[in-house]
Scaffold this motif. Sequence first.
Motif: not given
Ligand SMILES: Cc1cc2nc3c(=O)[nH]c(=O)nc-3n(C[C@H](O)[C@H](O)[C@H](O)COP(=O)(O)OP(=O)(O)OC[C@H]3O[C@@H](n4cnc5c(N)ncnc54)[C@H](O)[C@@H]3O)c2cc1C
Length: 452
Positions: A131-133, A136-138, A65-73
């Motif tokens: 909004a999580s920028y 959250s990671t690219i 399972t790949p993970r960025g910052a874990g902010t996914g909803m």
């Molecule tokens: C307070 C808050 C506000 C938010 N606002 C928004 C918003 O305005 N717009 C929006 O779109 N989302 C929003 N989100 C949701 C979330 O932030 C996004 O979905 C964000 O893109 C997730 O990024 P992450 O780095 O946390 O990824 P994660 O939650 O770690 O992972 C998300 C998904 O990406 C996959 N993944 C991660 N890294 C890789 C990689 N390198 N290769 C392949 N797959 C990968 C994971 O397996 C998972 O399926 C919000 C969340 C919170 C908590």
Amino acid sequence: MKDYVKALMDTLGNKKVKITREYVETHSFDAMRKKYLPEVVIFPEKTEDVVKATKIASKHKVPVTPRGAGTGMTGGALPLKGGILISFSKMNKILKINVEDTTAIVQPGVVTYDFIKEVEKYGLFYPPDPASYRTSTIGGNVAENAGGPRCFKYGVTKNYILGLEAVMIDGTVIKTGGKTIKNVVGYNLTDLLIGSEGTLAIITEIITKLIPKPQKRGVVRLGFRSLGDAVKGVNKVITNGLFPSALEFMDKSAIEEVYRFLGLTPKENISAYLILEFDGNKKEIDSQIDVIKGLFNESELEEFLYATDPEEMDKIWQIRRNIAGAVSKSDLLKYNEDIAVPRGKLTEVVDYIYELGESYKVKTILFGHIGDGNIHTNFFLTEEQVPFVEELLGKLFRKVIEVGGVLSGEHGIGIAKKDFIDYQLSPKILQIHREIKNIFDPENLLNPGKVF
Ligand SMILES: Cc1cc2nc3c(=O)[nH]c(=O)nc-3n(C[C@H](O)[C@H](O)[C@H](O)COP(=O)(O)OP(=O)(O)OC[C@H]3O[C@@H](n4cnc5c(N)ncnc54)[C@H](O)[C@@H]3O)c2cc1C
């Protein structure tokens, strides 16, 4: 120790491979707040580390399972079936910013806000701003095709991704797209990987498009006396030729929650906010402000707030950006949907959602990127109400599909919405999805149990 964990330790070394409780626990949840423990967490520092790990996973038939910052909803980064969790927190370098080409190359673990701030130093702009920028990671944004307030004018993450490097589950490295703005050679595999929620390949490098940074910004907050006028106001703004970079909405409950969360008191008599940001040169902004000043009358508006000072603008945005944090403090169980509907159907759908909430006696809070028709629908349930949640969400999604909308505008499907995906996708389209998954990952080892 399991064979594959030992193989990972031997190959990558114990600095990059962690099995202790501290690491396993902290990588077992995301913003969906469910918990699944991985067996092992690895911290690659370069693509080659991911290649080595996937080869071991394939050999031992272990899920990854790949993970960025874990902010996914929607639970996308949860290791549903245990196995290897790949954290990209150490692949967090901006590798190149090419001013002439207006492109950049980044590793997936770069925090989106850090990237936006870095390119600004070169007079450049990377618009996607979930909004999580700040966390959250690219990589996570690409995997979810994240949106954000500015996407109303500038488009979502996929509009800024030119190419990807990704590792397939058998360890093969593929490169899709390239460094050019235009590229129509072959099928668009870059777009296929964008939004694939980590189920097709593991993204290890991202080539982004950049654009010139707008000279100035101005933020307007409209406090409406009636919710209906606020919702109708969205199309009034657009049909009057205005083109804000962001067009956001908060209902009364969202306003009250966030003010309470920040220890502030909201103005009375406001039923909803529309928040608009304009950008461009001073003349462009001023002319749009002149139009918006004449667009709504005093009986509609309780408040008209306009800010150009960075601190004042930030204060307005803080209210919007803190909602998710504020509502997550509730003791009730939160179900957060991010449906999107054609803008012409906003009034009908918003009215329907409140009626639905009332009929199930659940607290309902709405906010979101309303300019995109994207409404974050938050239902808060007691333990006793949980058995009805599927019925409640089923009704919501049926309505959304009936008006031509979609189950998710930006948060993706993950595990949260996968039981409803066939409301939107036909059996044939789902079969195509399965066949594509089978090409990339025939043994279903990469992020299994997600999407469908
Ligand atoms: C307070 C808050 C506000 C938010 N606002 C928004 C918003 O305005 N717009 C929006 O779109 N989302 C929003 N989100 C949701 C979330 O932030 C996004 O979905 C964000 O893109 C997730 O990024 P992450 O780095 O946390 O990824 P994660 O939650 O770690 O992972 C998300 C998904 O990406 C996959 N993944 C991660 N890294 C890789 C990689 N390198 N290769 C392949 N797959 C990968 C994971 O397996 C998972 O399926 C919000 C969340 C919170 C908590």
